[in-house]
Design an enzyme around this catalytic site. Structure first.
Site, PDB file in Angstrom:
ATOM      1  N   GLY A 152      -2.149   6.358  30.358  1.00 44.83           N
ATOM      2  CA  GLY A 152      -2.953   5.209  30.749  1.00 44.83           C
ATOM      3  C   GLY A 152      -3.650   4.689  29.521  1.00 44.83           C
ATOM      4  O   GLY A 152      -3.343   5.091  28.407  1.00 44.83           O
ATOM      5  N   GLY A 153      -4.599   3.839  29.739  1.00 40.99           N
ATOM      6  CA  GLY A 153      -5.300   3.274  28.595  1.00 40.99           C
ATOM      7  C   GLY A 153      -6.197   4.271  27.909  1.00 40.99           C
ATOM      8  O   GLY A 153      -6.577   4.096  26.766  1.00 40.99           O
TER       9      GLY A 153
ATOM     10  N   GLY B 194      -5.723   7.740  27.844  1.00 40.55           N
ATOM     11  CA  GLY B 194      -5.132   8.992  27.375  1.00 40.55           C
ATOM     12  C   GLY B 194      -3.932   9.345  28.215  1.00 40.55           C
ATOM     13  O   GLY B 194      -3.392   8.524  28.940  1.00 40.55           O
TER      14      GLY B 194
ATOM     15  N   VAL C 159      -1.851  11.773  31.054  1.00 43.84           N
ATOM     16  CA  VAL C 159      -2.033  12.567  32.265  1.00 43.84           C
ATOM     17  C   VAL C 159      -0.964  13.651  32.289  1.00 43.84           C
ATOM     18  O   VAL C 159       0.223  13.355  32.220  1.00 43.84           O
ATOM     19  CB  VAL C 159      -1.927  11.684  33.527  1.00 43.84           C
ATOM     20  CG1 VAL C 159      -2.122  12.537  34.762  1.00 43.84           C
ATOM     21  CG2 VAL C 159      -2.951  10.565  33.484  1.00 43.84           C
TER      22      VAL C 159
ATOM     23  N   LYS D 266      -6.202  14.936  33.047  1.00 49.38           N
ATOM     24  CA  LYS D 266      -6.245  13.705  32.275  1.00 49.38           C
ATOM     25  C   LYS D 266      -6.982  13.989  30.987  1.00 49.38           C
ATOM     26  O   LYS D 266      -8.187  14.273  30.986  1.00 49.38           O
ATOM     27  CB  LYS D 266      -6.950  12.629  33.074  1.00 49.38           C
ATOM     28  CG  LYS D 266      -6.766  11.267  32.486  1.00 49.38           C
ATOM     29  CD  LYS D 266      -6.945  10.221  33.569  1.00 49.38           C
ATOM     30  CE  LYS D 266      -6.515   8.876  33.051  1.00 49.38           C
ATOM     31  NZ  LYS D 266      -6.305   7.896  34.042  1.00 49.38           N
TER      32      LYS D 266
ATOM     33  N   ASP E 172      -9.949  -0.521  38.931  1.00 52.25           N
ATOM     34  CA  ASP E 172      -8.555  -0.623  38.521  1.00 52.25           C
ATOM     35  C   ASP E 172      -7.647  -0.318  39.698  1.00 52.25           C
ATOM     36  O   ASP E 172      -6.663   0.410  39.564  1.00 52.25           O
ATOM     37  CB  ASP E 172      -8.310   0.350  37.360  1.00 52.25           C
ATOM     38  CG  ASP E 172      -7.001   0.061  36.646  1.00 52.25           C
ATOM     39  OD1 ASP E 172      -6.551   0.920  35.877  1.00 52.25           O
ATOM     40  OD2 ASP E 172      -6.420  -1.009  36.895  1.00 52.25           O
TER      41      ASP E 172
END
Lengths: 1051, 246
Positions: free
Chosen positions: A63-64, A66, A68, A84, A177
């Site tokens: 994701g933005g 880091g 997962v 995460k 989000d």
């Protein structure tokens, strides 16, 4: 690596993927190490690494913030979790600190549909991590499609998600989000359970909204791409600003996607540049879900839902349409105040929908549309002063509230009151309250009056706004105290308000409610009159109520009841008048009410009574007009006189009508001499004189009309001299003189008629010469010219006729260019007359040119061409007898001439004339017969054009390019280009629209192309290049043609 | 020599620096800076004009004329933070220029002894022709071609720096693995044997290369921003990503 630009194959879409991947490298992790040195690098963590008490197994995604990882927890229990790992570079200490604060709140989130945050900490290398409940499931949209879930099941899942979001919101945690990839549906104990993941992570990280905005679009190679599809309008603004309602917007988008298969953005336009996407989110209007499904019946969601127990697309559309549409759109409101306040509210409405109950999402009211309208038309609204009016409403509301407060206080006090002193106080309060209310009502009446009378609001485009503003007034009246009991005064007040309400309803087009309110009001008024027949109260108000009720009753066809109301009005006013005999206001109203009654009587066939009534009201009004110099009294007098005279005429009593007019004229003239200068009265005298003359002509007595007209001319002329700033009076004089001329002509006094026309012409031409900027006056001599020309023609005075016709045609061409539809025929007639004049004078060449010009005005009809050809035939005859230097030149001239004539005939045949063989029998075509071209035409007549050929021909006349200035959505200059039958419209935003030329048609007498759209929503009309119009027209399906835009830069 | 789209010599000076040069009195330096800008950014403008429906000749005229006009009128000195990135600014003033120009004026300027920037119009037209199949709006096309020009430039800069560091031959082999493509992953084996490096070493080298490319790309983007910082570069990256169909 370098592209060879001469190889187009190297630029296929496939290379875009590679470009995308290259670009994605630009994101990536900046591990701070300057890798130009040595270099090891790879992902900072790897499978098998231990982070806290978790062991990384495999990378699930990025994701933005880091990566997962799928991880295994080793103690206290073994289980698989999602870990995460936040990328380095974020200030770890600050994160951790903020994190701890959030952690409590995150831990408090305990909801079956929220993936739990199990743990959090920092790795050995100082990187923060979250441990989340592992959700093994697919994104909700994928899941629903894969399992082919029907509408109900989808909604059930979605409702659960709403509850989850609500739970978090109540703990003041936003998601920020929300999107399908963050809502996974897993199978738990055989049931499908949606789980929202990634709650609150963003906030915990203290990430700013701007970064979220760009990270929403960031991507890592191979992972789900973030899109702005779920971004709320406030997030897409220049300064992103989020609250719980932004999450609700995202929920709305997801719901939309569940219902139709795509997000609103995806439905609108799949390929937009970045800024355009944000603008689309902020301003674009998504289509209702039901419409989307209707649009694309092959869409997979529809297909899925269709397969659910055989529901067809139409059934799906039906179930979507209405409430479900509205619920979805409410969640997607641009203005977040209009959205659902809470996720639960959204869920509840969906639940209501599923249970078959009413939803709270209201149909879009005018006030909602008004918001958009107001934004667009702010300037206009300001100038019209309606903002002020709205402010007035605000004041009124507060006054009214004060009134209510006072009233209840008074009521309370009077109920407790024992002593007189208390009672006095109570009454004082009540009086004060009433005063407040009176003030409020006055202000309100003013507001209503302003809105009702404002001319701008009467135009069709503002009619909706007008209704809206008046409806606001309706609300006010509806909420006024309904004090049905009580004393006479209060009851009268209420009745009057009901009356106002009813009139407002009538004005806003709500006939049933208008009738309802007015009937009730009148009933109350009647009851009051029955109870207090001898009391003195405002019967005038009651009378006007009855009078006003007659209007909607008539519209509704209830003629008997309407007349009964008018009679009631008369009776009430009579009574009122007896109590206030001299009051001019009362008398004015009485005269009006009487005349309305008379109209009703005449409608019923009770003519004598009607006439008598008119006499009566005329008597009243004449007196009024004599006593007062107020314009409105004179106006009403004029109105009443006209009505009375009309009635007399209708009854065949022309003498009587004439007498009324004569009396009117005398009355006005005596008024004028009594109170000089009184131009109003004199003007009225003159117009009545004209009316009188008109009437006399109508009944076949033109001789008597002449003095009436001449009298009017005199008055107008004198007035014009006295009032040089009123040149329009000279126009009136000229017109009256023209009418005198007509009357003289009809009376057989031709010489006098001619001099009358000439005088009129001189007058009007002088006016036109003095005011070159007033188009109307420039054109005013035209009728005189035409009439004189007609006279000369009748007298066969050709040279004079011709010169007059030329002048007349000059003016008529101007009129034609302004209103081609209405003025075409007259121009054509004049041209025909001119042709005749030319022929009579032996000018065969000019005659033919004129005839050709005439026929060209009708390119698709055969009659004009036929006529012109015959005129040409006469020209040939002239040639045969005219003087020529020698026979050769005569023959040459005749040859060339004949060719032109044959060309005209040919066009006639092309346009459908089928009588060419008969023509020889009825006309003397001997001269034509000698020409080869004519013989050719006879032998091989061309086939008349069919629709296809007509279309092709029309296309030749159609422009290839033009531009328009569009004022509505996406305003600005629009370019239009044609290739064969396809038109492309290019909007300022770059969007292109395609249209096809479907036919060649005529609108308002102008020929042009009809353009259709694939979806058939509306058609457009583009005039041919050679038509005297540059007006593009628009017609919604089932509607009429209306003005669309002016076309410019025509090629 | 005609300039083809995406010429290798991408200016590494930042836009602010370019602006300073453009604002200087030295006409020689200004012309050079203008020529640099023109060479690198003309194709997106050309494609934009073409997509708007202009003919080849018209688009060529407009693009050429625009840069000349921009130089004459010192348009670039107007650029400041509020006008966004060079990409959006350039498009905006180009659009303005397009609508201001009358046909007559353009005809006058053509071959009128003015400075003539030679552009590889044919190359541009071929590029454009290949793109005709798409249904993008002109603005989107502009953004996309801009992004692609930047990528080409970044790749060229990377190549140049690797060659300069003496790693030329290695770069030639590895550059096809720049994109994280699963197909490429398998290819490590095939390359390993011919290059004498173990697959693992190749993997690491590729990883390094990617990082360097990232740097080059971000620098190239930074050159088009006013006062660039990491966040703004990210933003611009995101916008370009969208243009490329993401």
């Amino acid at each position: 690596m370098n592209e060879d630009p001469s190889n187009p194959a190297g630029r296929q879409r496939g290379t875009w993927e590679r470009d995308r991947a290259l670009l994605d490298l630009g994101f990536g992790e900046d591990d701070g190490a300057d890798d130009m040195r040595t270099g090891d690098s790879g992902p900072l963590e790897q499978a098998g690494d231990a982070i806290g008490r978790y062991r990384l197994i495999s990378l699930l995604g990025s994701g933005g913030f880091g990566n997962v990882w799928l991880a295994e927890q080793t103690e206290p229990i073994r289980r698989q979790v999602a870990l995460k790992l936040i990328k380095p570079g974020m200030d770890s200490r600050e994160i951790i600190a903020r994190f701890e604060a959030e952690r409590q709140t995150l831990a408090l989130m305990d909801h079956p549909n929220i993936a739990r945050v199990l743990d959090a900490g920092t790795s050995a290398t100082g990187r923060p991590y979250f441990v989340l409940e592992l959700v093994a499931g697919k994104p909700i949209t994928t899941h629903c499609d894969a399992f082919r879930l029907g509408l109900r099941e989808r909604l059930e899942l979605f409702i659960a998600v709403c509850h989850a979001v609500q739970h978090a919101h109540q703990k003041a945690i936003l998601h920020r989000d929300l999107k399908p990839s963050n809502i996974l549906v897993a199978e738990v104990d055989g049931k499908m359970v949606p789980k929202v993941i990634d709650f609150g992570i963003a906030k915990a990280l203290g990430v700013s909204d701007e970064v979220i905005q760009s990270s929403l679009l960031a991507t890592k190679a191979g992972v789900v791409v973030g899109t702005p599809d779920y971004m709320s309008p406030e997030q897409a603004g220049s300064t992103p600003d989020v609250d719980t309602r932004s999450d609700i917007y995202a929920l709305g988008v997801i719901l939309y996607e569940l219902l139709t298969g795509k997000t609103p953005l995806a439905w609108r336009n799949p390929r937009l540049a970045f800024d355009e996407v944000l603008r689309e989110i902020r301003e674009g209007e998504p289509a209702n879900p039901s419409l989307c499904v209707a649009k694309d019946a092959n869409d997979h969601a529809a297909a899925n839902l269709r397969e659910q127990r055989g529901s067809e697309t139409t059934r799906l559309i039906r179930s979507l349409r209405g409430d479900l549409d509205r619920v979805t759109m409410k969640a997607l409101e641009k203005d977040r105040q209009r959205r659902y306040d809470t996720a639960n509210a959204l869920a509840n409405d969906l639940r209501s929908y599923l249970d078959g109950e009413a939803v709270t999402a209201a149909a879009p009211t005018w006030s909602y549309r008004f918001g958009k309208f107001a934004r667009r038309n702010k300037a206009v609204l300001m100038t019209v002063g309606l903002v002020a009016a709205a402010l007035v409403t605000g004041t009124i509301v507060s006054l009214w509230q004060a009134h209510r407060a006072d009233l209840s206080l008074a009521a309370a006090q009077s109920s407790k009151a024992e002593a007189d002193a208390n009672r006095l106080e109570a009454n004082a309060n009540r009086d004060k309250a009433r005063q407040n209310l009176e003030q409020a009502k006055k202000a309100f009446d003013k507001y209503v009056g302003t809105v009702t009378d404002e001319p701008t609001l009467k135009t069709p485009e503002f009619s909706g706004l007008r209704s809206y503003l008046l409806e606001g007034a309706i609300n006010f009246y509806e909420n006024l105290d309904s004090d049905e009991g009580g004393d006479l005064q209060t009851r009268m007040d209420y009745a009057r308000n009901l009356g106002r309400l009813g009139t407002l309803y009538h004005q806003t087009g709500n006939l049933p409610k208008a009738l309802e309110s007015l009937r009730k009001a009148v009933a109350m008024a009647e009851a009051i009159e029955a109870e207090f027949p001898n009391a003195s109260y405002d019967r005038r108000a009651s009378a006007m109520l009855a009078n006003n009720l007659a209007l909607p009753l008539t519209t509704a066809g209830n003629l008997t009841e309407a007349q009964a109301m008018r009679k009631l009005a008369v009776q009430l006013l009579e009574k009122h008048l007896s109590e206030h005999p001299g009051d001019p206001g009362v008398r004015h109203d009485f005269a009006l009410v009487l005349s309305n009654y008379a109209v009703g009587l005449a409608g019923n066939g009770e003519m004598d009574e009607a006439e008598a009534t008119y006499v009566r009201c005329l008597g009243i009004q004449s007196a009024l007009a004599t006593e007062s110099t107020e314009p409105r009294e004179i106006q009403q007098l004029g109105y009443l006189q006209g009505m009375a005279a009309d009635l007399a005429s209708r009854r065949g009593n022309h003498a009587k009508a004439d007498a009324i007019y004569r009396e009117a004229v005398e009355l006005y003239e005596s008024l004028a001499s009594a109170t000089p200068p009184n131009p109003g009265a004199r003007e009225a005298a003159a117009s009545f004189s004209v009316k009188r003359g008109d009437r006399l002509c109508q009944i076949g007595n033109p001789a008597a009309a002449v003095p009436a007209f001449e009298h009017a001319v005199e008055i107008f002329r004198a007035l014009a001299r006295e009032l040089p700033n009123r040149p329009d009076l000279r126009l009136n004089a000229g017109d009256a003189k023209l009418k005198a001329g007509d009357a003289l002509r009809d009376a057989g006094r031709l010489a006098e008629a001619r001099s009358a026309y000439e005088e009129a012409l001189a007058l009007l031409e002088r006016l036109a010469a003095e005011f070159p900027d007033v188009p109307k006056w420039q054109l005013s001599p035209a009728p005189a010219l035409e009439k004189l020309a007609a006279m000369r023609t009748a007298a066969k005075e050709w040279p004079e006729a011709r010169s007059l016709l030329n002048r007349a045609i000059g003016l008529q061409r101007e009129k034609f260019s302004q209103s081609p539809g209405t003025e075409k025929q007259k121009l054509a007639d004049l041209l025909k007359q001119l042709t005749e004049a030319h022929l009579q004078l032996g000018d065969y060449d000019v005659a033919l040119t004129t005839a050709e010009g005439f026929s060209k005005m009708f390119p698709d009809d055969w009659e004009p061409w036929h006529w012109a050809a015959l005129a040409g035939n006469r020209g040939l005859q002239i040639i045969s007898t005219a003087a020529f230097p020698d026979e050769d030149s005569r023959k040459l001239t005749a040859d060339l001439y004949a060719q032109r004539v044959v060309a005209l005939l040919r066009q006639a045949v092309l346009n459908g004339y089928d009588g060419i063989t008969r023509l020889q029998a009825t006309q003397d075509l001997t001269l034509l017969a000698g020409h080869a071209s004519f013989q050719d035409l006879l032998k091989n007549p061309p086939a008349p054009l069919d629709a296809e050929a007509r279309l092709k021909r029309g296309l030749e006349r159609s422009p290839l390019k033009f531009a328009i200035d569009y004022k509505a959505s996406d305003p600005g200059r629009r370019l239009w280009e044609r290739t064969d039958r396809t038109w492309t419209e290019i909007q300022p935003s770059g969007t292109r629209n395609l249209y096809t030329v479907s036919a060649v048609i005529k609108v308002n007498g102008i020929a042009g192309s009809e353009l259709s759209r694939p979806d058939g929503k509306f058609t457009l009309f583009v005039p041919h290049r050679d038509e005297p119009s540059t007006l593009m027209m628009f017609k919604a399906s089932g509607g009429a043609w209306g003005r669309f835009a002016d076309i410019k830069d025509i090629e | 020599m005609p300039l083809s789209p995406g010429n290798p010599h991408f200016p590494t000076t930042r836009w602010t620096g370019v602006l300073r040069v453009l604002g200087s009195e030295d006409t020689g330096r200004r012309k050079q800076a203008l020529a640099d800008l023109c060479r690198d950014y003309w194709y997106p403008l050309y494609a934009f004009a073409r997509r708007l429906g202009r003919s080849q000749e018209d688009a060529e005229d407009l693009t050429q004329g625009f840069f000349i006009h921009a130089l004459e009128r010192d348009v670039f000195s107007l650029a400041d933070r509020n006008l966004g990135t060079l990409r959006t600014f350039l498009l905006k003033i180009f659009q303005r220029y397009m609508s201001d120009v009358r046909d007559r004026e353009r005809a006058l300027k053509r071959g009128g002894g003015q400075d003539h920037l030679s552009l590889d119009i044919e190359g541009g037209e071929n590029l454009y022709a290949a793109d005709l199949a798409t249904s993008e709006s002109p603005e989107l096309l502009f953004d996309r071609t801009w992004a692609q020009s930047l990528l080409r430039a970044a790749q060229a800069a990377l190549a140049a720096s690797e060659h300069q560091a003496g790693r030329g031959p290695q770069f030639e082999i590895l550059q096809s693995f720049l994109t994280p493509d699963s197909v490429a992953e398998h290819g490590y084996e095939s390359v390993a044997s011919s290059s004498g490096m173990t697959p693992e070493a190749i993997r690491q080298a590729v990883s390094r290369l990617r990082k360097k490319f990232r740097k080059c790309l971000r620098e190239a983007i930074a050159a088009t921003l006013h006062d660039p910082d990491e966040a703004r570069i990210d933003e611009e990256l995101a916008a370009l990503r969208v243009a490329l169909g993401g």
